[in-house]
Design a protein around this motif. Structure first.
Motif, PDB file in Angstrom:
ATOM      1  N   UNK A 110       6.683  -0.312 -11.155  1.00  0.00           N
ATOM      2  CA  UNK A 110       7.799   0.308 -11.867  1.00  0.00           C
ATOM      3  C   UNK A 110       8.940   0.725 -10.969  1.00  0.00           C
ATOM      4  N   UNK A 111       9.760   1.631 -11.499  1.00  0.00           N
ATOM      5  CA  UNK A 111      11.001   2.019 -10.839  1.00  0.00           C
ATOM      6  C   UNK A 111      10.729   3.100  -9.781  1.00  0.00           C
ATOM      7  N   UNK A 112      10.217   2.680  -8.643  1.00  0.00           N
ATOM      8  CA  UNK A 112       9.934   3.594  -7.530  1.00  0.00           C
ATOM      9  C   UNK A 112      10.501   2.968  -6.262  1.00  0.00           C
ATOM     10  N   UNK A 113      11.817   2.978  -6.192  1.00  0.00           N
ATOM     11  CA  UNK A 113      12.523   2.296  -5.097  1.00  0.00           C
ATOM     12  C   UNK A 113      11.968   2.690  -3.725  1.00  0.00           C
ATOM     13  N   UNK A 114      11.687   1.676  -2.945  1.00  0.00           N
ATOM     14  CA  UNK A 114      11.220   1.924  -1.575  1.00  0.00           C
ATOM     15  C   UNK A 114       9.716   2.041  -1.451  1.00  0.00           C
ATOM     16  N   UNK A 115       9.015   2.050  -2.575  1.00  0.00           N
ATOM     17  CA  UNK A 115       7.555   2.256  -2.512  1.00  0.00           C
ATOM     18  C   UNK A 115       6.794   0.936  -2.654  1.00  0.00           C
ATOM     19  N   UNK A 116       5.548   0.970  -2.231  1.00  0.00           N
ATOM     20  CA  UNK A 116       4.694  -0.226  -2.249  1.00  0.00           C
ATOM     21  C   UNK A 116       3.385   0.146  -2.954  1.00  0.00           C
ATOM     22  N   UNK A 117       2.954  -0.736  -3.876  1.00  0.00           N
ATOM     23  CA  UNK A 117       1.748  -0.420  -4.663  1.00  0.00           C
ATOM     24  C   UNK A 117       0.484  -0.994  -4.030  1.00  0.00           C
ATOM     25  N   UNK A 118      -0.652  -0.543  -4.550  1.00  0.00           N
ATOM     26  CA  UNK A 118      -1.941  -1.063  -4.068  1.00  0.00           C
ATOM     27  C   UNK A 118      -2.051  -2.559  -4.356  1.00  0.00           C
ATOM     28  N   UNK A 119      -1.597  -2.979  -5.533  1.00  0.00           N
ATOM     29  CA  UNK A 119      -1.692  -4.407  -5.879  1.00  0.00           C
ATOM     30  C   UNK A 119      -0.865  -5.238  -4.898  1.00  0.00           C
ATOM     31  N   UNK A 120       0.298  -4.729  -4.526  1.00  0.00           N
ATOM     32  CA  UNK A 120       1.127  -5.446  -3.548  1.00  0.00           C
ATOM     33  C   UNK A 120       0.374  -5.575  -2.218  1.00  0.00           C
ATOM     34  N   UNK A 121      -0.262  -4.473  -1.802  1.00  0.00           N
ATOM     35  CA  UNK A 121      -1.018  -4.515  -0.537  1.00  0.00           C
ATOM     36  C   UNK A 121      -2.176  -5.503  -0.629  1.00  0.00           C
ATOM     37  N   UNK A 122      -2.920  -5.439  -1.742  1.00  0.00           N
ATOM     38  CA  UNK A 122      -4.051  -6.361  -1.920  1.00  0.00           C
ATOM     39  C   UNK A 122      -3.583  -7.810  -1.826  1.00  0.00           C
ATOM     40  N   UNK A 123      -2.447  -8.077  -2.467  1.00  0.00           N
ATOM     41  CA  UNK A 123      -1.976  -9.468  -2.502  1.00  0.00           C
ATOM     42  C   UNK A 123      -1.525  -9.947  -1.122  1.00  0.00           C
ATOM     43  N   UNK A 124      -1.300  -9.012  -0.215  1.00  0.00           N
ATOM     44  CA  UNK A 124      -0.907  -9.387   1.153  1.00  0.00           C
ATOM     45  C   UNK A 124      -2.135  -9.509   2.070  1.00  0.00           C
ATOM     46  N   UNK A 125      -3.317  -9.234   1.527  1.00  0.00           N
ATOM     47  CA  UNK A 125      -4.529  -9.370   2.337  1.00  0.00           C
ATOM     48  C   UNK A 125      -5.001  -8.071   2.967  1.00  0.00           C
TER      49      UNK A 125
END
Ligand code: PEP
Length: 249
Positions: free
Chosen positions: A71-86
């Motif tokens: 969602x709208x959380x500029x500058x933040x990174x989610x767990x799903x984003x981290x998982x998808x990066x390995x």
């Protein structure tokens, strides 16, 4: 028997090419590691470092995460984003986050829960400042940090976490806690986990030490009964320094 974990927290150091180079050197230098080896580069380096360590014994970690899914959380990174990066591990509640970026027990707890939901392993940082130690408040501060982080967590979830005891006065200062000082707090945290959960949880959670750990003091620290590895800042920025710590396990 708890496996030791040595994690390098690169903080806001290393550009993408520098991070890839260092990751390759660490893979080579720590091939014979008896412990788990984790590298935590900055967000923009994660994908490239993931490729550099692919197929090796080295695991990937991040330095923070946001608790919301998207969602709208500029500058933040989610767990799903981290998982998808390995990414497999994520540092949560580092004292620099607590000091400079308003991290508190409540946000630590939200992040820990989000990480566990996503299948990431949180490395939960706890520890007292010099002022708190001198006021005799080391145990109460650590208890507050631990209870806050584990609020509402089941024993199954608790068993999927790692704690890093990092006395703030020892981080980046060259002032390392003596092995006895560190062991005393680690044993306290383990007893606390036993009272919050049970003996299996208390014996199962890995508790790392962090704060000016270097190759020349790692052996004694890591030899303590309740110290299960290290979270390393400065000495993780050069492969040979980091290797010296990894090989002390
Ligand atoms: C840290 O920031 O987690 C840390 C332990 O840093 P240093 O090793 O540089 O003290």
């Amino acid at each position: 028997m708890r496996k030791k974990i040595i994690a390098g927290n690169w903080k806001m150091n290393k550009t993408v090419p520098e991070a890839v180079q260092l990751a390759r050197e660490v893979v080579e230098a720590t091939k014979n590691a008896a412990c788990e080896v984790v590298l935590c580069p900055g967000y923009v380096c994660l994908v490239s470092v993931a490729s550099a360590i692919q197929g090796s014994h080295v695991k990937l970690g991040a330095q923070d995460v946001h608790w919301e899914e998207k969602g709208a959380f500029t500058g933040k990174v989610s767990c799903a984003m981290l998982k998808s990066a390995g990414v497999e591990y994520v540092i949560i509640g580092h004292s620099e986050q607590r000091t400079y970026f308003h991290e508190c027990n409540e946000t630590v707890n939200r992040k820990v829960k989000a990480a566990l939901r996503a299948g990431l392993i949180p490395i939960i940082c706890v520890g007292e400042t010099l002022q708190e130690r001198e006021a005799g408040r080391t145990e109460s501060v650590c208890e507050d940090h631990v209870r806050g982080a584990y609020q509402g967590l089941s024993r199954q979830d608790a068993l999927r976490t790692v704690i890093a005891y990092e006395p703030v006065w020892a981080i980046g200062t060259g002032k390392v806690a003596t092995p006895e000082q560190a062991q005393e707090v680690h044993a306290f945290i383990r007893r606390l986990l036993g009272s919050m959960y049970d003996s299996e949880v208390s014996a199962g959670i890995q508790i790392q030490y962090g704060g000016s750990m270097k190759a020349d003091n790692a052996g004694e620290l890591l030899g303590q009964k309740d110290i299960d590895g290290g979270l390393i800042g400065g000495a993780s920025l050069q492969a040979q320094d980091f290797k010296g710590i990894v090989l002390s396990c």
